[in-house]
Motif scaffolding. Sequence first.
Motif, PDB file in Angstrom:
ATOM      1  N   ALA A   1       0.801  -1.232   0.000  1.00 26.44           N
ATOM      2  CA  ALA A   1       0.000   0.000   0.000  1.00 26.44           C
ATOM      3  C   ALA A   1       0.829   1.276   0.000  1.00 26.44           C
ATOM      4  N   PHE A   2       2.074   1.217   0.511  1.00 32.61           N
ATOM      5  CA  PHE A   2       2.816   2.459   0.706  1.00 32.61           C
ATOM      6  C   PHE A   2       3.596   2.930  -0.514  1.00 32.61           C
ATOM      7  N   ALA A   3       3.930   1.994  -1.425  1.00 31.63           N
ATOM      8  CA  ALA A   3       4.810   2.345  -2.533  1.00 31.63           C
ATOM      9  C   ALA A   3       4.243   3.490  -3.371  1.00 31.63           C
ATOM     10  N   GLY A   4       5.099   4.451  -3.693  1.00 34.21           N
ATOM     11  CA  GLY A   4       4.678   5.568  -4.537  1.00 34.21           C
ATOM     12  C   GLY A   4       5.402   6.843  -4.172  1.00 34.21           C
ATOM     13  N   LYS A   5       4.974   7.920  -4.851  1.00 39.55           N
ATOM     14  CA  LYS A   5       5.539   9.255  -4.589  1.00 39.55           C
ATOM     15  C   LYS A   5       4.417  10.152  -4.121  1.00 39.55           C
ATOM     16  N   TYR A   6       4.680  10.904  -3.068  1.00 39.77           N
ATOM     17  CA  TYR A   6       3.642  11.734  -2.457  1.00 39.77           C
ATOM     18  C   TYR A   6       4.171  13.145  -2.274  1.00 39.77           C
ATOM     19  N   GLU A   7       3.331  14.129  -2.599  1.00 33.07           N
ATOM     20  CA  GLU A   7       3.738  15.513  -2.422  1.00 33.07           C
ATOM     21  C   GLU A   7       2.971  16.143  -1.269  1.00 33.07           C
TER      22      GLU A   7
ATOM     23  N   VAL B   1       8.604  16.039  -1.152  1.00 30.05           N
ATOM     24  CA  VAL B   1       8.101  14.888  -1.878  1.00 30.05           C
ATOM     25  C   VAL B   1       8.655  13.649  -1.192  1.00 30.05           C
ATOM     26  N   THR B   2       7.754  12.776  -0.765  1.00 30.43           N
ATOM     27  CA  THR B   2       8.138  11.548  -0.082  1.00 30.43           C
ATOM     28  C   THR B   2       8.032  10.398  -1.062  1.00 30.43           C
ATOM     29  N   GLU B   3       9.123   9.676  -1.222  1.00 30.41           N
ATOM     30  CA  GLU B   3       9.139   8.552  -2.149  1.00 30.41           C
ATOM     31  C   GLU B   3       9.313   7.272  -1.351  1.00 30.41           C
ATOM     32  N   VAL B   4       8.391   6.342  -1.531  1.00 31.32           N
ATOM     33  CA  VAL B   4       8.439   5.096  -0.771  1.00 31.32           C
ATOM     34  C   VAL B   4       8.615   3.922  -1.724  1.00 31.32           C
ATOM     35  N   VAL B   5       9.681   3.163  -1.512  1.00 31.15           N
ATOM     36  CA  VAL B   5       9.895   1.933  -2.267  1.00 31.15           C
ATOM     37  C   VAL B   5       9.693   0.797  -1.277  1.00 31.15           C
ATOM     38  N   GLN B   6       8.836  -0.136  -1.639  1.00 30.70           N
ATOM     39  CA  GLN B   6       8.504  -1.209  -0.709  1.00 30.70           C
ATOM     40  C   GLN B   6       8.656  -2.555  -1.380  1.00 30.70           C
ATOM     41  N   ASN B   7       9.321  -3.456  -0.684  1.00 29.58           N
ATOM     42  CA  ASN B   7       9.496  -4.814  -1.173  1.00 29.58           C
ATOM     43  C   ASN B   7       9.188  -5.737   0.009  1.00 29.58           C
ATOM     44  N   GLY B   8       7.933  -6.167   0.119  1.00 31.64           N
ATOM     45  CA  GLY B   8       7.526  -6.965   1.274  1.00 31.64           C
ATOM     46  C   GLY B   8       7.639  -6.116   2.532  1.00 31.64           C
ATOM     47  N   ASP B   9       8.496  -6.556   3.475  1.00 30.13           N
ATOM     48  CA  ASP B   9       8.687  -5.825   4.731  1.00 30.13           C
ATOM     49  C   ASP B   9       9.853  -4.844   4.660  1.00 30.13           C
ATOM     50  N   ASP B  10      10.515  -4.785   3.510  1.00 29.06           N
ATOM     51  CA  ASP B  10      11.655  -3.880   3.352  1.00 29.06           C
ATOM     52  C   ASP B  10      11.204  -2.565   2.735  1.00 29.06           C
ATOM     53  N   PHE B  11      11.585  -1.464   3.383  1.00 33.11           N
ATOM     54  CA  PHE B  11      11.184  -0.147   2.913  1.00 33.11           C
ATOM     55  C   PHE B  11      12.394   0.756   2.694  1.00 33.11           C
ATOM     56  N   THR B  12      12.319   1.594   1.672  1.00 37.76           N
ATOM     57  CA  THR B  12      13.238   2.720   1.548  1.00 37.76           C
ATOM     58  C   THR B  12      12.357   3.951   1.475  1.00 37.76           C
ATOM     59  N   TRP B  13      12.553   4.851   2.423  1.00 33.88           N
ATOM     60  CA  TRP B  13      11.667   6.002   2.615  1.00 33.88           C
ATOM     61  C   TRP B  13      12.505   7.256   2.404  1.00 33.88           C
ATOM     62  N   THR B  14      12.316   7.934   1.279  1.00 34.85           N
ATOM     63  CA  THR B  14      13.147   9.087   0.946  1.00 34.85           C
ATOM     64  C   THR B  14      12.312  10.355   0.931  1.00 34.85           C
ATOM     65  N   GLN B  15      12.822  11.404   1.562  1.00 36.18           N
ATOM     66  CA  GLN B  15      12.156  12.700   1.508  1.00 36.18           C
ATOM     67  C   GLN B  15      13.027  13.647   0.708  1.00 36.18           C
ATOM     68  N   HIS B  16      12.435  14.195  -0.357  1.00 35.63           N
ATOM     69  CA  HIS B  16      13.131  15.145  -1.216  1.00 35.63           C
ATOM     70  C   HIS B  16      12.681  16.546  -0.818  1.00 35.63           C
ATOM     71  N   PHE B  17      13.625  17.368  -0.384  1.00 39.58           N
ATOM     72  CA  PHE B  17      13.310  18.745   0.007  1.00 39.58           C
ATOM     73  C   PHE B  17      13.618  19.669  -1.159  1.00 39.58           C
ATOM     74  N   PRO B  18      12.861  20.779  -1.292  1.00 38.63           N
ATOM     75  CA  PRO B  18      13.191  21.758  -2.325  1.00 38.63           C
ATOM     76  C   PRO B  18      14.651  22.178  -2.164  1.00 38.63           C
ATOM     77  N   GLY B  19      15.335  22.346  -3.281  1.00 39.84           N
ATOM     78  CA  GLY B  19      16.742  22.732  -3.193  1.00 39.84           C
ATOM     79  C   GLY B  19      17.678  21.535  -3.227  1.00 39.84           C
ATOM     80  N   GLY B  20      17.100  20.351  -3.385  1.00 42.40           N
ATOM     81  CA  GLY B  20      17.940  19.180  -3.648  1.00 42.40           C
ATOM     82  C   GLY B  20      18.397  18.359  -2.457  1.00 42.40           C
ATOM     83  N   ARG B  21      18.039  18.767  -1.220  1.00 41.58           N
ATOM     84  CA  ARG B  21      18.436  17.966  -0.056  1.00 41.58           C
ATOM     85  C   ARG B  21      17.509  16.760   0.083  1.00 41.58           C
TER      86      ARG B  21
END
Length: 132
Positions: free
Chosen positions: A6-12, A42-62
Amino acid sequence: PKGTMAFAGKYEFEGDENYDAFVQKIGLPSDKVEMGRNCKIVTEVVQNGDDFTWTQHFPGGRTTTNSFTVGKEADMETMGGKKFKAIVKMEDGKLVADFPNYHHTAEISGGKLVEVSTSSGVVYKRTSKKIA
């Protein structure tokens, strides 16, 4: 299990509640407070079963990335950039974690990513809409 992907995707970022009271409570430095205010994160969630990578992209590239496996201890980073260890749990379809000075939950509700952080009774809620 139901709702695993359910979590996989990109959210603004769409809106939040109680930002100022919350960041004051957790002692976020004022430069970070201004940076995060109504910030189109922008929050980007990559999900593979119980494994998650949760990335937050801030304006300005951080970006801030937390990778974790549900139920296992992981190295994480807070809003303010502090490193810590936490175990992320899945409860009723919500991801739940205890950060050093706040309790955090994330869930998908009505197609939106809803994150709630609680510190000493102050509840900060952030809603992001799915964009990809």
